[in-house]
Scaffold this active site. Structure first.
Site, PDB file in Angstrom:
ATOM      1  N   ASN A  65       0.858  -1.193   0.000  1.00  0.00           N
ATOM      2  CA  ASN A  65       0.000   0.000   0.000  1.00  0.00           C
ATOM      3  C   ASN A  65       0.892   1.239   0.000  1.00  0.00           C
ATOM      4  OD1 ASN A  65      -2.519   1.536   0.471  1.00  0.00           O
ATOM      5  ND2 ASN A  65      -1.610   1.978   2.474  1.00  0.00           N
ATOM      6  N   SER A 117       5.065   6.658   2.145  1.00  0.00           N
ATOM      7  CA  SER A 117       5.579   5.345   2.560  1.00  0.00           C
ATOM      8  C   SER A 117       4.911   4.250   1.741  1.00  0.00           C
ATOM      9  CB  SER A 117       5.240   5.085   4.039  1.00  0.00           C
ATOM     10  OG  SER A 117       5.697   6.124   4.867  1.00  0.00           O
TER      11      SER A 117
HETATM   12  C1  GRF Z   1      -2.605   8.912  -2.322  1.00  0.00           C
HETATM   13  O1  GRF Z   1      -2.175  10.061  -1.634  1.00  0.00           O
HETATM   14  C2  GRF Z   1      -2.282   7.672  -1.538  1.00  0.00           C
HETATM   15  O2  GRF Z   1      -1.106   7.762  -0.806  1.00  0.00           O
HETATM   16  C3  GRF Z   1      -3.448   7.598  -0.598  1.00  0.00           C
HETATM   17  O3  GRF Z   1      -4.556   8.009  -1.357  1.00  0.00           O
HETATM   18  C4  GRF Z   1      -4.116   8.851  -2.422  1.00  0.00           C
HETATM   19  C5  GRF Z   1      -4.590   8.231  -3.681  1.00  0.00           C
HETATM   20  O4  GRF Z   1      -4.399   9.054  -4.771  1.00  0.00           O
HETATM   21  N1  GRF Z   1      -3.567   6.299  -0.010  1.00  0.00           N
HETATM   22  P1  GRF Z   1      -4.702   8.507  -6.211  1.00  0.00           P
HETATM   23  O5  GRF Z   1      -6.097   7.909  -6.202  1.00  0.00           O
HETATM   24  O6  GRF Z   1      -3.671   7.491  -6.563  1.00  0.00           O
HETATM   25  O7  GRF Z   1      -4.656   9.716  -7.094  1.00  0.00           O
END
Ligand code: GRF
Length: 206
Positions: free
Chosen positions: A106, A140
């Site tokens: 993730n 991360s």
């Molecule tokens: C990102 O900031 C990711 O780290 C978080 O949600 C956001 C998703 O952005 N878990 P996207 O949908 O990839 O544009």
């Protein structure tokens, strides 16, 4: 070496999916996107996948009585080697976690273990960074476990917090860094790095 088969699970925009997909098209990237799953039928992630001809599935509690099993089965059906959750706002279910074990990662928009856990998504994360007065934030990549944002951290990138930052300006800076970090991690995984020291060399492939 055969390309690693990667599935992406996302709830909304899907900009990390786009970054991963674009990198996967570079010669010798070592991986390709074989399936996109979203719990949101209107997500940008599903729209992007359909536009690019990537198999796309809507899997949610509305579409399936057992979404965890439906997700696991779809991933197996498409012979995914690794699974990336990127902006997926739900927990990955136990059957899917068991099937893929250490091969689910993730991306989180902060320097874990700071600012992770339940409720720490979207602007909440960046607001927490600003409220804490942190001078540095970042992103991360970690393995998915049964608790939000708590699995083994495998890669991080730092991003400065500027005076006068808002959640929007900080989020944009972090997201840009995510778009480099996640594809770089996937390329390394495809080359056999980032496996656990005690892991079987075959662990990266099914
Ligand atoms: C990102 O900031 C990711 O780290 C978080 O949600 C956001 C998703 O952005 N878990 P996207 O949908 O990839 O544009």
């Amino acid at each position: 070496m055969p390309e690693l088969r990667v599935a992406v699970i996302a709830s909304h925009n899907g900009s990390n999916l786009r970054a991963l997909h674009q990198t996967s098209l570079v010669p010798d990237a070592g991986f390709r996107i074989v399936l996109v799953i979203s719990n949101n039928s209107g997500s940008g992630a599903l729209a992007y996948a359909r536009d690019k001809g990537i198999p796309a599935r809507h899997v949610s509690a509305c579409t399936h009585t057992d979404p965890d099993e439906a997700m696991r089965a779809a991933l197996v059906e498409h012979a995914a080697d690794w699974v990336v959750t990127a902006g997926y706002l739900k927990k990955v279910g136990p059957r899917t976690r068991k099937e893929f074990a250490a091969r689910i990662i993730n991306i989180h928009p902060a320097l874990l273990p700071r600012h992770g856990g339940p409720g720490m998504y979207g602007d909440n994360v960046h607001q927490a960074v600003l409220d804490a007065g942190d001078l540095v934030s970042g992103a991360s990549v970690h393995r998915v476990s049964d608790e939000y944002d708590s699995g083994e951290i495998i890669a991080q990138v730092e991003v400065p917090v500027h005076g006068g930052d808002t959640t929007a300006t900080l989020a944009a800076r972090v997201l840009e860094a995510e778009h480099s970090l996640l594809p770089a991690v996937m390329r390394q995984i495809a080359r056999g790095y980032l496996l656990r020291p005690d892991s079987d060399p075959e662990e990266g492939r099914r």
